[in-house]
Design a protein around this motif. Structure first.
Motif, short mmCIF file in Angstrom:
data_model
loop_
_atom_site.label_atom_id
_atom_site.label_comp_id
_atom_site.label_asym_id
_atom_site.label_seq_id
_atom_site.Cartn_x
_atom_site.Cartn_y
_atom_site.Cartn_z
N ASP A 173 17.94 4.47 51.04
CA ASP A 173 18.60 3.86 52.18
C ASP A 173 18.73 2.36 52.05
O ASP A 173 19.79 1.77 52.34
CB ASP A 173 17.83 4.18 53.48
CG ASP A 173 17.98 5.62 53.91
OD1 ASP A 173 18.57 6.41 53.14
OD2 ASP A 173 17.50 5.96 55.00
N GLY A 174 17.65 1.70 51.61
CA GLY A 174 17.66 0.23 51.52
C GLY A 174 18.74 -0.28 50.60
O GLY A 174 19.41 -1.30 50.90
N ILE A 223 22.18 0.19 52.24
CA ILE A 223 22.42 -0.82 53.28
C ILE A 223 22.80 -2.16 52.65
O ILE A 223 23.72 -2.85 53.13
CB ILE A 223 21.17 -0.99 54.17
CG1 ILE A 223 20.93 0.28 55.00
CG2 ILE A 223 21.32 -2.19 55.10
CD1 ILE A 223 22.03 0.63 55.96
N SER A 230 26.22 -2.28 51.83
CA SER A 230 27.09 -2.03 52.99
C SER A 230 26.99 -3.13 54.04
O SER A 230 26.99 -2.85 55.25
CB SER A 230 26.74 -0.67 53.61
OG SER A 230 26.71 0.35 52.66
N LYS A 271 22.68 -5.27 56.34
CA LYS A 271 21.81 -4.90 57.45
C LYS A 271 22.36 -3.65 58.13
O LYS A 271 23.57 -3.38 58.10
CB LYS A 271 21.68 -6.03 58.47
CG LYS A 271 22.97 -6.44 59.15
CD LYS A 271 22.71 -7.58 60.13
CE LYS A 271 24.01 -7.99 60.84
NZ LYS A 271 23.77 -9.09 61.82
N PRO A 272 21.48 -2.86 58.74
CA PRO A 272 21.94 -1.63 59.40
C PRO A 272 22.92 -1.95 60.53
O PRO A 272 22.80 -2.96 61.22
CB PRO A 272 20.65 -1.03 59.96
CG PRO A 272 19.56 -1.61 59.12
CD PRO A 272 20.02 -3.00 58.80
N ASP A 320 23.26 5.98 60.47
CA ASP A 320 22.70 6.55 59.26
C ASP A 320 23.18 5.74 58.05
O ASP A 320 24.37 5.39 57.95
CB ASP A 320 23.17 8.00 59.15
CG ASP A 320 22.84 8.64 57.83
OD1 ASP A 320 21.70 9.11 57.66
OD2 ASP A 320 23.74 8.67 56.96
N ALA A 321 22.28 5.45 57.11
CA ALA A 321 22.59 4.57 55.98
C ALA A 321 23.74 5.13 55.13
O ALA A 321 24.62 4.37 54.68
CB ALA A 321 21.35 4.36 55.11
N ARG A 322 23.75 6.42 54.87
CA ARG A 322 24.81 6.99 54.05
C ARG A 322 26.15 6.96 54.78
O ARG A 322 27.19 6.70 54.17
CB ARG A 322 24.43 8.42 53.66
CG ARG A 322 23.45 8.44 52.50
CD ARG A 322 22.56 9.66 52.42
NE ARG A 322 21.55 9.43 51.39
CZ ARG A 322 20.47 8.67 51.54
NH1 ARG A 322 20.24 8.08 52.72
NH2 ARG A 322 19.62 8.49 50.56
N GLN A 327 26.94 4.70 56.95
CA GLN A 327 27.35 3.30 56.93
C GLN A 327 28.02 2.95 55.60
O GLN A 327 29.04 2.25 55.56
CB GLN A 327 26.16 2.37 57.17
CG GLN A 327 26.55 0.89 57.20
CD GLN A 327 25.41 -0.01 57.64
OE1 GLN A 327 24.49 0.43 58.33
NE2 GLN A 327 25.46 -1.27 57.25
N SER A 385 22.55 8.92 65.27
CA SER A 385 22.72 8.16 64.03
C SER A 385 23.98 8.52 63.28
O SER A 385 24.25 7.94 62.22
CB SER A 385 21.52 8.39 63.11
OG SER A 385 21.51 9.72 62.61
#
Length: 341
Positions: free
Chosen positions: A16-17, A20, A23, A26-27, A36-38, A40, A310
């Motif tokens: 995830d990190g 992000i 992308s 930051k979230p 959700d990171a994916r 995003q 999310s």
């Protein structure tokens, strides 16, 4: 597997990190929710592509289908799939029947309509999700491809959806379904059509479906404010795309006041089928879906409501790359199982 599909799926396996950082750093947070990171990562990549509002409908359909094919999971091998057609008011409608391979005897049924603003989408749009519902809920699912705008404007999609549901009831034995235990369901435009089918059956004095499954449904094509503003630019559905859909689907803006276009505007929702309503936190349609669930509850309709905080619109087609989307779809299928069995 294509090279592009391999690259997308490999990237989305990163932590995830890292996603992000790739992308924006930051979230993404909106209305107290964290995307959700994916999802995003997909949103950022999607924003780099031309909006479907710049394309003609045929190109938009082809582009969307190609994009979704990169994200969806493989359908379950435990489900048998049969191609067939439904006799619609404007001619045959392509359809696909999903049945658990180990089924014995007739099963509860679900007539399903795909997302796409009544402009894009086809039987493949929710192919994997329909197979999942059939497997988890142990029911027969009839996926129906209704006519699309602008070639077929309102009320073509509504007429097709209503006809498809009534056709399924009339042909329940041939479909391996139990007459009287057949629901309707769909996501986005498909959720809208399902809500209208439930209402139209009541207005016609008929028994109506056993269930209405409404996943991030359009319930008011005139809806303003709230998530329509806060999530106006979130991938994959933006407020501009919703306006584009409306312009192609409706013959004129005044039709948005028709209850067959905006089921939220029906004053009396009492006596409708039990409902499962699921919204997404990062979706312009979130608030109108939640409002419709509340209006159904106030009318005495049994409602199961949940917001997948999310996730974004169209998560039903992201089960191959977004674990949270797959988990959300599994929960929906379990809800259907509880409602129909």
């Amino acid at each position: 597997m294509s090279v592009q599909k391999f690259i997308v799926r490999t990237l989305l396996k990163l932590p995830d990190g890292i996603l992000i950082k790739m992308s924006g750093g930051k979230p993404l947070a909106i209305d107290g929710r964290i995307l959700d990171a994916r999802t995003q990562f997909l949103a950022v990549q999607g924003a780099k592509q031309p909006s479907i509002t710049t394309l003609d409908p045929a190109a938009a359909r082809a582009g969307t289908a190609a994009g979704l094919s990169l994200l969806d999971d493989a359908p379950r091998e435990s489900v048998a799939v049969r191609e067939l057609s439904v006799l619609g008011p404007g001619g045959p409608l392509a359809a696909r029947l999903y049945t658990p391979k180990d089924a014995s005897g007739p099963l509860p049924g679900l007539v399903f309509f795909h997302f796409g603003g009544c402009v894009i989408g086809d039987l493949d749009t929710c192919h994997t999700f329909c197979a999942m519902i059939a497997d988890v809920a142990q029911c027969a699912v009839l996926n129906v491809a209704y006519r699309l705008a602008p070639e077929h404007k309102f009320p073509a999609a509504v007429d097709d959806a209503l006809t498809a549901y009534r056709w399924a009831e009339a042909h329940a034995a041939d479909l391996g379904m139990i007459a009287g235990r057949i629901g309707v369901g769909g996501d986005s435009a498909g959720g809208y059509l399902s809500a209208v089918v439930a209402q139209e059956e009541k207005r016609a004095g008929r028994a109506g479906p056993a269930l209405q499954l409404l996943i991030y449904p359009v319930t008011d094509w005139e809806w303003k404010g709230g998530s329509m503003d806060s999530c106006a630019n979130v991938y994959p559905l933006t407020a501009d795309i919703m306006s584009w859909f409306a312009g192609l689907y409706l013959n004129n803006a005044a039709e948005a006041k028709d209850v067959r276009v905006s089921p939220m505007k029906e004053p009396d929702l009492s006596g409708l089928a039990p409902a499962i309503v699921v919204t997404a936190g990062f979706d312009p349609l979130r608030d109108q879906g939640a409002a419709y669930a509340e209006k159904l509850k106030a009318a005495g309709v049994p409602v199961t409501y949940r917001c997948e905080d999310s996730l974004a619109h169209a998560f039903t087609a992201m089960t191959g790359v977004v674990p949270a989307a797959k988990a959300a779809c599994e929960k929906i299928a379990t809800d259907v199982d509880k409602a129909l069995n």
